[in-house]
Motif scaffolding. Structure first.
Motif, PDB file in Angstrom:
ATOM      1  N   PHE A  14      53.681  57.049  53.008  1.00  0.00           N
ATOM      2  CA  PHE A  14      54.931  56.916  52.338  1.00  0.00           C
ATOM      3  C   PHE A  14      56.092  57.509  52.869  1.00  0.00           C
ATOM      4  N   ALA A  15      57.510  56.832  52.551  1.00  0.00           N
ATOM      5  CA  ALA A  15      58.589  57.742  53.021  1.00  0.00           C
ATOM      6  C   ALA A  15      59.554  57.302  51.913  1.00  0.00           C
ATOM      7  N   THR A  16      60.171  58.530  51.290  1.00  0.00           N
ATOM      8  CA  THR A  16      61.122  58.118  50.173  1.00  0.00           C
ATOM      9  C   THR A  16      62.243  59.520  50.155  1.00  0.00           C
ATOM     10  N   GLU A  17      63.373  59.202  49.827  1.00  0.00           N
ATOM     11  CA  GLU A  17      64.397  60.237  49.846  1.00  0.00           C
ATOM     12  C   GLU A  17      65.357  60.033  48.473  1.00  0.00           C
ATOM     13  N   ALA A  18      65.594  60.969  47.779  1.00  0.00           N
ATOM     14  CA  ALA A  18      66.445  61.038  46.766  1.00  0.00           C
ATOM     15  C   ALA A  18      67.716  60.886  47.216  1.00  0.00           C
ATOM     16  N   LEU A  19      68.308  61.444  48.451  1.00  0.00           N
ATOM     17  CA  LEU A  19      69.572  61.192  48.966  1.00  0.00           C
ATOM     18  C   LEU A  19      69.564  60.359  50.065  1.00  0.00           C
ATOM     19  N   PRO A  20      70.560  59.533  50.404  1.00  0.00           N
ATOM     20  CA  PRO A  20      70.318  58.647  51.798  1.00  0.00           C
ATOM     21  C   PRO A  20      70.618  59.389  53.012  1.00  0.00           C
ATOM     22  N   GLY A  21      69.858  59.023  53.884  1.00  0.00           N
ATOM     23  CA  GLY A  21      69.805  59.871  55.164  1.00  0.00           C
ATOM     24  C   GLY A  21      69.093  61.130  55.159  1.00  0.00           C
ATOM     25  N   THR A  22      68.558  61.554  54.173  1.00  0.00           N
ATOM     26  CA  THR A  22      67.514  62.864  54.519  1.00  0.00           C
ATOM     27  C   THR A  22      66.649  62.686  55.435  1.00  0.00           C
ATOM     28  N   LEU A  23      65.662  61.828  55.483  1.00  0.00           N
ATOM     29  CA  LEU A  23      64.687  61.791  56.424  1.00  0.00           C
ATOM     30  C   LEU A  23      65.248  61.684  57.805  1.00  0.00           C
ATOM     31  N   PRO A  24      64.920  62.604  58.553  1.00  0.00           N
ATOM     32  CA  PRO A  24      65.319  62.431  60.109  1.00  0.00           C
ATOM     33  C   PRO A  24      64.753  61.254  60.737  1.00  0.00           C
ATOM     34  N   GLU A  25      65.468  60.733  61.773  1.00  0.00           N
ATOM     35  CA  GLU A  25      65.153  59.766  62.487  1.00  0.00           C
ATOM     36  C   GLU A  25      64.313  60.162  63.889  1.00  0.00           C
ATOM     37  N   GLY A  26      63.161  59.700  63.887  1.00  0.00           N
ATOM     38  CA  GLY A  26      62.376  59.859  65.242  1.00  0.00           C
ATOM     39  C   GLY A  26      61.718  60.985  65.359  1.00  0.00           C
ATOM     40  N   GLN A  27      61.920  62.103  64.605  1.00  0.00           N
ATOM     41  CA  GLN A  27      61.048  63.330  64.864  1.00  0.00           C
ATOM     42  C   GLN A  27      60.764  63.968  63.223  1.00  0.00           C
ATOM     43  N   ASN A  28      59.823  64.961  63.034  1.00  0.00           N
ATOM     44  CA  ASN A  28      59.792  65.339  61.822  1.00  0.00           C
ATOM     45  C   ASN A  28      60.372  66.823  61.716  1.00  0.00           C
ATOM     46  N   SER A  29      60.690  67.268  62.713  1.00  0.00           N
ATOM     47  CA  SER A  29      61.415  68.807  62.481  1.00  0.00           C
ATOM     48  C   SER A  29      62.454  68.992  63.322  1.00  0.00           C
ATOM     49  N   PRO A  30      63.636  68.358  63.207  1.00  0.00           N
ATOM     50  CA  PRO A  30      64.731  68.509  64.138  1.00  0.00           C
ATOM     51  C   PRO A  30      65.429  69.895  63.940  1.00  0.00           C
TER      52      PRO A  30
END
Length: 434
Positions: A14-30
């Motif tokens: 799953f991938a889900t965010e309560a605010l748009p753009g929260t999930l980093p793109e391309g990596q897990n821990s920027p």
């Protein structure tokens, strides 16, 4: 999105965010997460577990989980953990009436009552069986269980499960699984004054869907009918308490903020719910009563193939059409130990005494089966197609023998005369007449 929106699928990525753009793109821990959040991995398996069984989610939260006080031990109340050998395992068949509803103000944690345990939580084997009954919401308190994942089976009242990864509403007839280590609160839905139900605390491998084998591609519980929550967060300051179940004891730490502050997450280690009416029941259309394994919703495998740590089995509404057959569950002695509960209606192997909210325990090789009245009726009934519509029972079936707790054995709601239901099974043997 609304607070109670769900994602579909069993252990999906799953991938889900309560605010748009929260999930980093391309990596897990920027180096720096969006919105100034912290990245935190929540792991439910060893890092090197096979990909098919590797469970983890990445959480993007306002504060990391380490932002809390030191833990202090607190009283465990009526909660117990395996190995609980205060009372020796017992071959006697046992049955209980429903857990009485509390009279004093009681929340979910204080309303937990352990019925039986087996295995060893520290060795990640076996399970604990608990009941809950409460009439007050958790507000300043939160909870997580480091000893096992929790399978909740409501019997009375609708729950609102407020978790780190989102919200789940859970009514009788539905189940939810809360992963080991997940922080959560339990509250009542607006139309619920008090709530009661059952819990299986699974110390061992997480629940998964059983294999279908000769059944084929379809049947039983379908992956698409499981639902995980969408991201939900609260940014709240105050004086809060986080209670942990760890090593069979309860521990408490202080927080100055709500721990439900995950703004976004992605992964496959998450809470989920399932509506038991969606179970596609497989049954006989010729003769003989099928083994209960055909009704398995979820299983926790053990290191011995075919002998589950725990199977979660249901007995839902279904057609009975077998011909030339004794249709209720047959008399049997089983290597697996069985703890049963009744959510609503009646159970077809018992004429009376087994009521919604009640429980029964039949340990390894302890004989059990239909009571005398049920046997007599089923032996002479006309075998026309019959629909069992008003019924929903379940079973926690385990390879390990259950140890009832001293509290369960001394409870006022223990039925001391349960064994009497079979005393009317007299001999019908007629050697000279077939």
């Amino acid at each position: 999105m609304s607070d109670l929106e769900y994602q579909r699928g069993f252990r999906n990525q799953f991938a889900t965010e309560a605010l748009p753009g929260t999930l980093p793109e391309g990596q897990n821990s920027p180096q720096r997460c969006p919105y100034g959040l912290y990245a935190e991995q929540f792991s439910g398996s060893a890092f090197t577990a096979p990909r098919s069984h590797n469970l983890r989610s990445w959480l993007y939260r306002i504060r990391p989980s380490v932002a809390q006080s030191a833990y202090r031990p607190i009283e465990a109340g009526q909660l117990s953990t395996a190995p609980d050998t205060a009372v020796a395992a017992d071959p006697n068949q046992m049955r209980w009436d429903p857990l009485p509803m509390p009279q004093a103000t009681t929340d979910f944690i204080d309303g937990l009552f352990t019925m039986a345990t087996n295995g060893d939580a520290r060795n990640q084997a076996g399970c604990g069986v608990h009941l809950y009954a409460f009439n007050a919401d958790m507000t300043e308190r939160y909870f997580y269980d480091a000893d096992g994942e929790l399978l909740l089976v409501p019997q009375l009242g609708t729950l609102l499960l407020r978790t780190e990864l989102g919200l789940l509403e859970l009514a009788p007839g539905e189940i939810a699984v809360l992963p080991r280590g997940l922080k959560f609160q339990v509250r009542r839905a607006p139309d619920t004054d008090a709530a009661r139900g059952y819990i299986c605390e699974n110390y061992a491998s997480p629940f998964e869907l059983p294999g279908l084998g000769p059944i084929g591609a379809n049947g039983l519980a379908n992956p698409r009918d499981f639902f995980a929550p969408t991201a939900y967060y609260e940014d709240t300051q105050g004086e809060f308490e986080l209670i942990a179940k760890f090593g069979g004891k309860l521990w408490a730490a202080e927080l100055d903020h709500s721990p439900l502050d995950v703004v976004a997450w992605h992964g496959n280690y998450a809470p989920y719910k399932y509506d038991l009416t969606r179970f596609n029941t497989i049954n006989t259309v010729s003769f003989d009563h099928p083994d209960p394994s055909i009704f398995t919703v979820l299983t926790s495998p053990s290191d011995t193939a075919g002998m589950a740590n725990i199977d979660f089995v249901i007995f839902p509404p279904r057609w009975m059409v077998a011909e030339h057959t004794f249709r209720p569950p047959y008399f049997h002695r089983n290597i697996m130990s069985e703890y049963m509960g009744l959510i609503h209606g009646t159970y077809d192997a018992k004429a009376e005494g087994f009521v919604p909210g009640g429980s029964s325990l039949h340990n390894c090789m302890s004989p059990h089966g239909p009571d005398a009245n049920t046997f007599e009726q089923a032996s002479t009934a006309e075998l026309t197609p019959q629909y069992l519509g008003d019924t929903l029972a379940f079973m926690f079936e385990s390879r390990y023998v259950f140890n009832p707790t001293p509290m369960a054995l001394s409870a006022d709601f223990l039925q001391s005369d349960y064994v009497d239901v079979w005393q009317g099974l007299h001999s019908h043997f007629t050697p000279n007449a077939r």
